[in-house]
Design an enzyme around this catalytic site. Sequence first.
Site, PDB file in Angstrom:
ATOM      1  N   ASP A  85       0.864  -1.181   0.000  1.00 53.11           N
ATOM      2  CA  ASP A  85       0.000   0.000   0.000  1.00 53.11           C
ATOM      3  C   ASP A  85       0.901   1.233   0.000  1.00 53.11           C
ATOM      4  OD1 ASP A  85      -2.113   1.699   0.081  1.00 53.11           O
ATOM      5  OD2 ASP A  85      -2.951   0.957   1.954  1.00 53.11           O
ATOM      6  N   VAL A  86       1.304   1.646  -1.198  1.00 55.66           N
ATOM      7  CA  VAL A  86       2.279   2.730  -1.327  1.00 55.66           C
ATOM      8  C   VAL A  86       1.680   3.998  -1.935  1.00 55.66           C
ATOM      9  CG1 VAL A  86       4.175   1.074  -1.464  1.00 55.66           C
ATOM     10  CG2 VAL A  86       3.161   1.930  -3.580  1.00 55.66           C
ATOM     11  N   LYS A  87       0.559   3.860  -2.643  1.00 56.11           N
ATOM     12  CA  LYS A  87      -0.184   4.988  -3.224  1.00 56.11           C
ATOM     13  C   LYS A  87       0.719   5.980  -3.938  1.00 56.11           C
ATOM     14  CE  LYS A  87      -4.127   4.795  -0.056  1.00 56.11           C
ATOM     15  NZ  LYS A  87      -3.662   3.801   0.948  1.00 56.11           N
ATOM     16  N   ARG A  88       1.624   5.465  -4.738  1.00 57.43           N
ATOM     17  CA  ARG A  88       2.518   6.326  -5.505  1.00 57.43           C
ATOM     18  C   ARG A  88       1.787   6.897  -6.718  1.00 57.43           C
ATOM     19  NH1 ARG A  88       5.167   6.025  -1.107  1.00 57.43           N
ATOM     20  NH2 ARG A  88       7.227   5.070  -1.075  1.00 57.43           N
ATOM     21  N   THR A 109      -0.604  -0.212  -4.629  1.00 55.65           N
ATOM     22  CA  THR A 109      -1.662   0.768  -4.870  1.00 55.65           C
ATOM     23  C   THR A 109      -1.057   2.006  -5.528  1.00 55.65           C
ATOM     24  OG1 THR A 109      -1.384   1.660  -2.629  1.00 55.65           O
ATOM     25  CG2 THR A 109      -3.067  -0.032  -2.946  1.00 55.65           C
TER      26      THR A 109
END
Length: 307
Positions: free
Chosen positions: A103-106, A140
């Site tokens: 879950d890194v939402k880059r 993500t």
Amino acid sequence: MIDKLIAKIKATDAPIVVGLDPMLGYIPNYIKEAAFKEYGETLEGAAEAVWQYNKGLVDAICDLVPAVKPQVAMYEQFGIPGLVAFDKTVKYCKEKGLLVIGDVKRGDIGSTSAAYATGHIGKVTIGANTFEPFNEDFITVNPYLGTDGIKPFVDVCKENDRGLFILVKTSNPSSGEFQDRLIDGRPLYEYVGEKVAEWGADCMSGDYSNIGAVVGATYPEQGKILRKIMPKTFILVPGYGAQGGKGSDLAHFFNEDGLGAIINSSRGIIAAYKQEAYAKFGETGYADAARQAVLDMKADINGAIKH
């Protein structure tokens, strides 16, 4: 990669992902005390406590669920030692047979997106050697910058048989400030959903795409709409449990084949021992409490899907 996730979901009969989002306040005192005794009240001490906490959780749940979702910010807050704990956690989860959704939402463009993708789901070549830095199975991604921001991630997915979950309609209360804005009479999240389906059409793996979406459990009606817009897209659904989502909210996120979604719970599982329902396990039984919370969640979700 999505076919591997589907196989694991079928094998465990659990469309569930456990969010490994450790905060120091969740970690039992005896674990923190042991870590601080060895490393002091330092970043290293905090990271060691996180690692030992995660290890106990993973040991307790690895046979029940197909995947885990470590949130990288919870590790980054402890600097380089925290990232070491993140790396150790990912490796241990994979040793235990779990798929890992980072879950890194880059989200950026060009070479920056490519570098994020390489670091988390790709390979980097250094001289004569090739490495897989963090080696998650999925990550993500934030689509706010459009196709320029997504294409580098998609390219790395294709090269390495990995997957993405792209933010479409998130579970937080203020998500509507942007995501619900009407454009030509339709909310923005519908347009984003259409783009996710478009990006995913070129990344199919069986009946589903390796390019998935994130849609919050707290918005079941929007989930129903987005399920129709993205029929071949696997949906990662946050917001179950602590954020208010429950099994009865989730049926519309799934397709008629009983697949198409995986439901996330984080603190509702990893800090279950702090809840009244699981208080009997106590601090030292935190992992057993997490296991029971997974079993209860599985019964809730499967009951809703099958009815």
